[in-house]
Design a protein around this motif. Structure first.
Motif, PDB file in Angstrom:
ATOM      1  N   ALA A   1       5.221  -1.630  -8.478  1.00 19.87           N
ATOM      2  CA  ALA A   1       5.605  -0.230  -8.328  1.00 19.87           C
ATOM      3  C   ALA A   1       6.274   0.300  -9.590  1.00 19.87           C
ATOM      4  O   ALA A   1       6.013   1.423 -10.034  1.00 19.87           O
ATOM      5  CB  ALA A   1       6.538  -0.070  -7.125  1.00 19.87           C
ATOM      6  N   LEU A   2       7.147  -0.499 -10.199  1.00 19.18           N
ATOM      7  CA  LEU A   2       7.831  -0.057 -11.415  1.00 19.18           C
ATOM      8  C   LEU A   2       6.847   0.137 -12.561  1.00 19.18           C
ATOM      9  O   LEU A   2       6.969   1.098 -13.336  1.00 19.18           O
ATOM     10  CB  LEU A   2       8.912  -1.069 -11.801  1.00 19.18           C
TER      11      LEU A   2
ATOM     12  N   HIS B   1       9.916   1.339   4.353  1.00 16.57           N
ATOM     13  CA  HIS B   1       9.830   0.158   5.210  1.00 16.57           C
ATOM     14  C   HIS B   1      11.167  -0.562   5.195  1.00 16.57           C
ATOM     15  O   HIS B   1      11.898  -0.555   4.211  1.00 16.57           O
ATOM     16  CB  HIS B   1       8.749  -0.817   4.706  1.00 16.57           C
ATOM     17  N   TRP B   2      11.467  -1.194   6.292  1.00 16.34           N
ATOM     18  CA  TRP B   2      12.651  -2.037   6.377  1.00 16.34           C
ATOM     19  C   TRP B   2      12.257  -3.271   7.159  1.00 16.34           C
ATOM     20  O   TRP B   2      11.665  -3.164   8.241  1.00 16.34           O
ATOM     21  CB  TRP B   2      13.788  -1.304   7.086  1.00 16.34           C
TER      22      TRP B   2
ATOM     23  N   ALA C   1       3.324   5.817  -3.088  1.00 16.17           N
ATOM     24  CA  ALA C   1       4.570   6.578  -3.244  1.00 16.17           C
ATOM     25  C   ALA C   1       5.255   6.360  -4.585  1.00 16.17           C
ATOM     26  O   ALA C   1       6.409   6.753  -4.745  1.00 16.17           O
ATOM     27  CB  ALA C   1       5.534   6.201  -2.117  1.00 16.17           C
ATOM     28  N   SER C   2       4.567   5.739  -5.551  1.00 14.98           N
ATOM     29  CA  SER C   2       5.213   5.425  -6.829  1.00 14.98           C
ATOM     30  C   SER C   2       4.427   5.977  -8.006  1.00 14.98           C
ATOM     31  O   SER C   2       3.912   5.218  -8.837  1.00 14.98           O
ATOM     32  CB  SER C   2       5.382   3.900  -6.967  1.00 14.98           C
ATOM     33  N   PRO C   3       4.301   7.296  -8.117  1.00 13.70           N
ATOM     34  CA  PRO C   3       3.581   7.848  -9.271  1.00 13.70           C
ATOM     35  C   PRO C   3       4.378   7.674 -10.551  1.00 13.70           C
ATOM     36  O   PRO C   3       5.573   7.374 -10.529  1.00 13.70           O
ATOM     37  CB  PRO C   3       3.449   9.333  -8.910  1.00 13.70           C
ATOM     38  N   CYS C   4       3.696   7.886 -11.667  1.00 15.57           N
ATOM     39  CA  CYS C   4       4.373   7.829 -12.965  1.00 15.57           C
ATOM     40  C   CYS C   4       5.457   8.912 -13.022  1.00 15.57           C
ATOM     41  O   CYS C   4       5.220  10.058 -12.651  1.00 15.57           O
ATOM     42  CB  CYS C   4       3.364   8.033 -14.089  1.00 15.57           C
ATOM     43  N   VAL C   5       6.655   8.541 -13.474  1.00 18.61           N
ATOM     44  CA  VAL C   5       7.777   9.484 -13.486  1.00 18.61           C
ATOM     45  C   VAL C   5       8.371   9.705 -14.870  1.00 18.61           C
ATOM     46  O   VAL C   5       9.314  10.492 -15.011  1.00 18.61           O
ATOM     47  CB  VAL C   5       8.893   9.008 -12.526  1.00 18.61           C
TER      48      VAL C   5
ATOM     49  N   ALA D   1       0.835  -1.205   0.000  1.00 17.42           N
ATOM     50  CA  ALA D   1       0.000   0.000   0.000  1.00 17.42           C
ATOM     51  C   ALA D   1       0.869   1.254   0.000  1.00 17.42           C
ATOM     52  O   ALA D   1       0.573   2.236  -0.689  1.00 17.42           O
ATOM     53  CB  ALA D   1      -0.940  -0.013   1.201  1.00 17.42           C
ATOM     54  N   THR D   2       1.958   1.248   0.772  1.00 22.97           N
ATOM     55  CA  THR D   2       2.865   2.394   0.790  1.00 22.97           C
ATOM     56  C   THR D   2       3.519   2.592  -0.567  1.00 22.97           C
ATOM     57  O   THR D   2       3.611   3.713  -1.074  1.00 22.97           O
ATOM     58  CB  THR D   2       3.949   2.196   1.861  1.00 22.97           C
TER      59      THR D   2
END
Length: 688
Positions: A599-600, A557-558, A309-313, A304-305
């Motif tokens: 995410a990618l 996260h870790w 946190a991974s918009p199109c770039v 979910a994070t």
């Protein structure tokens, strides 16, 4: 010194964070004489109302907020004409709009500030979809803005983040923009409030309310299911036990008076760094407890994070349609022409107007209609004309008789039977009408999609540039494939091949030794949109990646509650998403497939893509405990999922043997042969 201590962990979220208490949201602890109340708030307005209610009780109060209350030297004077942090507060209060639903204009205000300085910057970091050309999305895009990266106090706090970063993991700049505007208004409402040290200097204050900047990361969090809540509790404990010297110790630094007024300071930091925490404020020692900042994050929370946190770039470009296969469509595509553009014949035969035929043989018109060669007509009522498949149906005709059902004798057409009206024709726009939807943005273009777009009148398509993803191996023990003694670098070639299979531009970043400076330099030089590393993500002496990410990068996260793959770092380096994969090849492959892949794809403009799983009978038996998700190498045989002979993540042969994963849930489960299990074929992950 204080009856009431109020500690706020702030947030710059642009929307309410929802009714369920969660991390990375607003938490406030009110400590009245050692009795604490901790509250969660979905909005800043709600938190401020709650704090105001406490302030109205009349207690002597220490009020702490966890964002920077000043900026590096030179900023205040250049922006307001006064070298005073409080002047910046008032400037922001007059321009920041922060609604009761958290909607705010912080990015627009940051761009306005950037325009007041030379070069590009100092602020950076924003959502990719925002059209703010003077607010760069990446730290490395800034040049010649002439301001320091950190304040004097931040140079004395290990891991303190720069106030210029507005977005991505670890960002604190947005909190300051909206927070300082709110504090300016709070200060105006309370004439009995003094800001330490901007108004008080590095000295005690007799004001009823003392407002100070705090940094919860100085203190080990108290035990609480949500870390943010544990941090405000621990900070309140530390401030309750703090000696009076905490307020005066920073006064020994050079230029203390100027720093106090212009930059501000963090309560609990001295001239040489963080001050000792009184023993009465420390949590009980637990030799088995995880260190501060270490949590076992559920898989769904981590995903979910990442999704948020991974918009199109990547930017859009236009390509010839023949070069667009495998690219991500950047915009919705509509038909420029109808397909077919006009009614046409579905078969070879004879065209006529159904309602004009007289009984008996049908007169045949001279000429014919072929694909791309319309009948030169006109076709008179009662006549038929020869027509071939794909040819435009002549004006006045509406039906085609099959060639096999007709014969011509003495210039007349003899039909075995008259077909029904409209038979054997395709209507204009039957496939797609002009202006109709063809392909949606985010489509990964297949050859068949290109065919459809061409039929709809397109010769070029708007597509996304290929996402550039770097791959870096770490560790002194790693040697090149086939190089002899040592551990061969399995991960880097494997991951580069995986990325190419996903359609990304895979960039080989090489190998970094077990040296923090060398690793940081390699990451700094990576000109990519994302980075995959392998190794160094755990907590050993040579695990430099996880330490560097906490100190210089930003960690989402870790340590994820998954097997294999627990030592997994998800965060950012210089604003660039970084996936710190485990060094074990099985774990690296698994985490790349389950965490990096969706995410990618979202960063590439294709949207968040989680695999479609099958539910199939198990060909194995297994019992697992609750607390983590388990991913088993598996394959289908006879419609049942069988798993690899060993769960050992060091057995690379299992990757070659497997054709998918069996995913067992976080909860405890006992699987018997024949029980339904969740099977994810590698084809669903783009890995076959």
């Amino acid at each position: 010194m204080f009856d009431l201590i109020v500690v706020a962990d702030w947030s710059a979220a642009a929307t309410p964070t929802g009714p369920t208490p969660r991390k990375d949201a607003i938490w406030v602890c009110a400590d009245l004489g050692g009795v604490q109340e901790v509250a969660y708030f979905p909005t800043r307005a709600g938190a401020l109302d709650w704090i105001e209610a406490w302030l109205a009780r009349g207690h002597r109060t220490l009020l702490g907020f966890d964002f920077a209350m000043g900026y590096p030297p030179g900023f205040a004077g250049a922006l307001t004409g006064r070298d005073e942090a409080l002047a910046v507060w008032d400037w922001l209060a007059a321009r920041i709009v922060d609604g009761p639903d958290n909607a705010n204009n912080r990015y627009e205000v940051a761009q306005r500030i950037n325009r007041a300085f030379p070069g590009i910057g100092p602020f950076w970091g924003r959502d990719a979809h925002l059209d703010l050309p003077d607010l760069p999305p990446k730290k490395t895009s800034r040049v010649d803005h002439v301001l320091d990266e950190h304040r004097a106090v931040e140079m004395r706090c290990r891991g303190a983040k720069s106030v210029w970063q507005l977005a991505y993991s670890g960002a604190v700049g947005s909190q300051s923009l909206v927070g300082l505007a709110a504090l300016a208004k709070l200060r105006a409402r309370h004439p009995d409030l003094a800001v330490w040290p901007q108004e008080t200097g590095f000295a005690h204050s007799d004001a009823r309310i003392v407002l100070a900047e705090i940094y919860p990361s100085l203190f080990a969090p108290a035990e609480h299911p949500i870390r943010d809540a544990g941090q405000v509790i621990a900070t309140a404990n530390a401030l309750r036990a703090a000696p009076a010297e905490w307020f005066t110790a920073p006064g020994t630094i050079p230029d203390a008076a100027l720093i106090a007024v212009e930059e501000g300071w963090i309560l609990g930091v001295g001239a040489d760094g963080p001050l000792p925490v009184p023993a009465s404020a420390r949590p009980p020692s637990d030799c088995f407890a995880l260190p501060p900042g270490m949590e076992w994050t559920p898989v769904d929370t981590a995903l979910a994070t990442l999704r948020e946190a991974s918009p199109c770039v990547v930017a859009a470009e236009r390509l010839a349609i023949g070069d667009a296969a495998g690219r991500v469509l950047a915009e919705d595509v509509v038909a420029r022409r109808s397909n077919p553009p006009a009614a046409n014949a579905a078969v070879d035969g004879w065209a006529f107007a159904h309602g004009t035929l007289a009984p008996g043989p049908v007169p045949v018109a001279e000429g014919r209609a072929a694909a791309g060669q319309p009948f030169a007509g006109p076709l008179h009522p009662g006549e038929a004309v020869r027509i071939l498949t794909g040819a435009e149906v002549p004006d006045g005709a509406d039906t085609v008789a099959l060639q096999e059902d007709a014969a011509v004798a003495e210039g007349r057409l003899h039909l075995k039977a008259v077909p029904k009206r409209g038979a054997n024709t395709r209507a204009a726009g039957e496939d797609v009408a002009e202006g109709g939807a063809v392909l949606a943005a985010g489509t990964i273009l297949r050859p068949t999609d290109l065919a459809f777009a061409i039929a709809a009148g397109h010769g070029t398509l708007p597509v996304r540039a290929r996402l550039r993803v770097g791959v870096l191996s770490t560790g002194d023990e790693i040697v090149a494939p086939g190089a002899g003694e040592g551990i061969p670098d399995v991960n880097r070639p494997m991951l580069l091949a995986v990325l190419r299979g996903w359609g990304f531009e895979a960039v080989d970043l090489g190998h970094a030794p077990d040296d923090a400076n060398a690793l940081a330099a390699t990451l700094d030089a990576a000109a990519t949109d994302a980075i995959l590393t392998s190794g160094g993500a755990s907590a050993g002496d040579e695990d430099h990646l996880s330490r560097l990410m906490r100190e210089r990068g930003g960690v989402h996260h870790w340590r994820i509650a998954i097997k294999p793959g627990r030592p997994l770092v998800l965060g950012r380096w210089n604003g660039v998403p970084l996936f710190g994969l485990p060094g074990n090849p099985v774990a690296a492959f698994t985490c790349a497939a389950l965490f990096a892949r969706p995410a990618l794809f979202q960063m590439a403009g294709a949207g968040w893509r989680e695999p479609e799983a099958l539910v199939v009978p198990a060909a194995f038996a297994k019992r697992k405990k609750a607390g983590r998700r388990e991913v088993l190498r598996a394959r289908l045989r006879g419609g049942r999922a069988e798993v690899f002979r060993s769960e050992g993540s060091g057995l690379v042969s299992g990757l070659s043997w497997a054709e998918g994963f069996v995913e067992l849930p976080d909860a405890a489960v006992e699987v018997s042969e024949g029980d339904p299990v969740r099977y994810i074929p590698f084809t669903a992950l783009g890995l076959a």
